[in-house]
Design an enzyme around this catalytic site. Structure first.
Site, PDB file in Angstrom:
ATOM      1  N   ARG A  28      35.743  -1.029   3.113  1.00 16.42           N
ATOM      2  CA  ARG A  28      35.395   0.402   2.989  1.00 16.42           C
ATOM      3  C   ARG A  28      36.817   1.247   3.029  1.00 16.42           C
ATOM      4  NH1 ARG A  28      29.442   1.458   3.934  1.00 16.42           N
ATOM      5  NH2 ARG A  28      28.701   0.889   1.951  1.00 16.42           N
ATOM      6  N   ARG A  91      34.051   8.546  13.063  1.00 18.35           N
ATOM      7  CA  ARG A  91      33.552   7.049  12.590  1.00 18.35           C
ATOM      8  C   ARG A  91      32.603   7.714  11.381  1.00 18.35           C
ATOM      9  NH1 ARG A  91      30.270   2.949  12.069  1.00 18.35           N
ATOM     10  NH2 ARG A  91      28.190   3.111  12.711  1.00 18.35           N
ATOM     11  N   MET A 184      25.682   1.274  15.982  1.00 17.52           N
ATOM     12  CA  MET A 184      26.352   0.260  17.041  1.00 17.52           C
ATOM     13  C   MET A 184      27.721   0.661  17.509  1.00 17.52           C
ATOM     14  SD  MET A 184      24.826  -3.090  15.220  1.00 17.52           S
ATOM     15  CE  MET A 184      24.776  -4.048  16.813  1.00 17.52           C
ATOM     16  N   SER A 207      21.214   4.394   5.623  1.00 21.00           N
ATOM     17  CA  SER A 207      21.066   3.078   4.954  1.00 21.00           C
ATOM     18  C   SER A 207      19.608   2.362   4.867  1.00 21.00           C
ATOM     19  CB  SER A 207      22.261   2.085   5.318  1.00 21.00           C
ATOM     20  OG  SER A 207      21.749   1.505   6.666  1.00 21.00           O
ATOM     21  N   ASP A 208      19.065   2.793   5.994  1.00 26.01           N
ATOM     22  CA  ASP A 208      17.568   2.038   5.864  1.00 26.01           C
ATOM     23  C   ASP A 208      16.703   2.892   7.080  1.00 26.01           C
ATOM     24  OD1 ASP A 208      19.600   0.422   7.543  1.00 26.01           O
ATOM     25  OD2 ASP A 208      17.949   0.240   8.755  1.00 26.01           O
TER      26      ASP A 208
HETATM   27  N1  HPA Z   1      20.454  -0.988  13.623  1.00 29.22           N
HETATM   28  C1  HPA Z   1      21.711  -0.827  13.823  1.00 29.22           C
HETATM   29  N2  HPA Z   1      22.733  -0.597  13.219  1.00 29.22           N
HETATM   30  C2  HPA Z   1      22.462  -0.311  11.985  1.00 29.22           C
HETATM   31  C3  HPA Z   1      21.094  -0.443  11.409  1.00 29.22           C
HETATM   32  C4  HPA Z   1      20.163  -0.834  12.299  1.00 29.22           C
HETATM   33  O1  HPA Z   1      18.942  -0.904  11.988  1.00 29.22           O
HETATM   34  N3  HPA Z   1      21.128  -0.035  10.202  1.00 29.22           N
HETATM   35  C5  HPA Z   1      22.359   0.375   9.856  1.00 29.22           C
HETATM   36  N4  HPA Z   1      23.168   0.250  10.817  1.00 29.22           N
END
Ligand code: HPA
Length: 239
Positions: A28, A91, A184, A207-208
């Site tokens: 990236r 970040r 994280m 992203s999710d």
């Molecule tokens: N957990 C931790 N870090 C992440 C996650 C997750 O579900 N999705 C994108 N980064």
């Protein structure tokens, strides 16, 4: 005694701009440098943690990867703040939403970063430290998101040491405390900034969604990533 180059960054303070954008992924970093900066030059490649400096709208900006997790961003942000004269780190990462009403690709600005890590124990504080963003940078990024019409949430995030967590009840407890998403790295970055009297912000795209189980496609992640990068770059040149 010169404190650079370090074990992890083979560069000099002059190589870096005052503001560094930090994606987790070195690819990236390369993508941003090659597609969004003018005249980007590779200034670090130790362990493949690609770092570049170039210009955005005529202003010097750097981008360097952080790797994944608090120990990794802890090393790079510590060295940038304390040995390379960097003043601001933004970040730019992804996160998993903990709220069904936060849509994929929305942006979350981490006003605070809670954590399950022991990173703060090194400061020997008699209590719980609140790891917080730079208000000035958060305000710039928020205004930029509004201007671009990108849905943007501001809140407390969880910087977790676990991507895979054996405790299946853990998320529920953080949700009860109003945590918007899991990532994280932000808490270590904010603590290093506080200790060095510097500035930091984590801009995250969803992203999710951990509650609904939805995940973005690669194409969606790229679009969301470009929006986030433009917000980060505008913040970088205005700070
Ligand atoms: N957990 C931790 N870090 C992440 C996650 C997750 O579900 N999705 C994108 N980064």
């Amino acid at each position: 005694m010169a404190m650079y180059p370090t074990a992890h960054i083979n560069a000099t303070p002059d190589d870096f701009a005052k503001t560094v954008l930090m994606p987790g992924d070195p690819l990236r970093s390369e993508f941003i440098a090659k597609n969004m900066l003018e005249g980007a030059v590779l200034i670090n490649n130790v362990r493949g943690i690609q770092g570049y400096t170039g210009k955005y709208k005529g202003k010097k900006v750097s981008v360097m990867a952080s790797g994944m997790g608090m120990p990794s961003i802890g090393i790079y942000s510590y060295e940038l703040f304390n040995f390379f004269g960097v003043e601001n780190i933004i970040r730019v990462g992804t996160a998993g939403a903990l709220d069904k009403d936060i849509a994929l690709r929305d942006i979350i600005l981490a006003i605070g970063a809670s954590t399950n890590s022991a990173y703060a124990s090194q400061f020997c504080l008699n209590g719980t430290f609140s790891a917080t963003a730079s208000y000035e940078m958060l305000n710039l990024a928020y205004n930029e998101a509004v201007k671009k019409n990108v849905p943007c949430h501001v809140g407390n995030v969880l910087s977790s040491d676990n991507f895979y967590n054996a405790d299946i009840t853990a998320n529920e407890k953080w949700i009860q405390m109003g945590i918007k998403c899991i990532e994280m790295e932000a808490a270590a970055l904010y603590m290093n900034a506080a200790r060095a009297k510097k500035n930091a912000l984590a801009i995250l795209t969803v992203s999710d969604n951990i509650i609904t189980g939805e995940v973005t496609t690669a194409a969606e992640r790229q679009t969301a990533f470009t929006d986030m990068m433009e917000i980060a770059l505008e913040t970088a040149i205005k700070i």
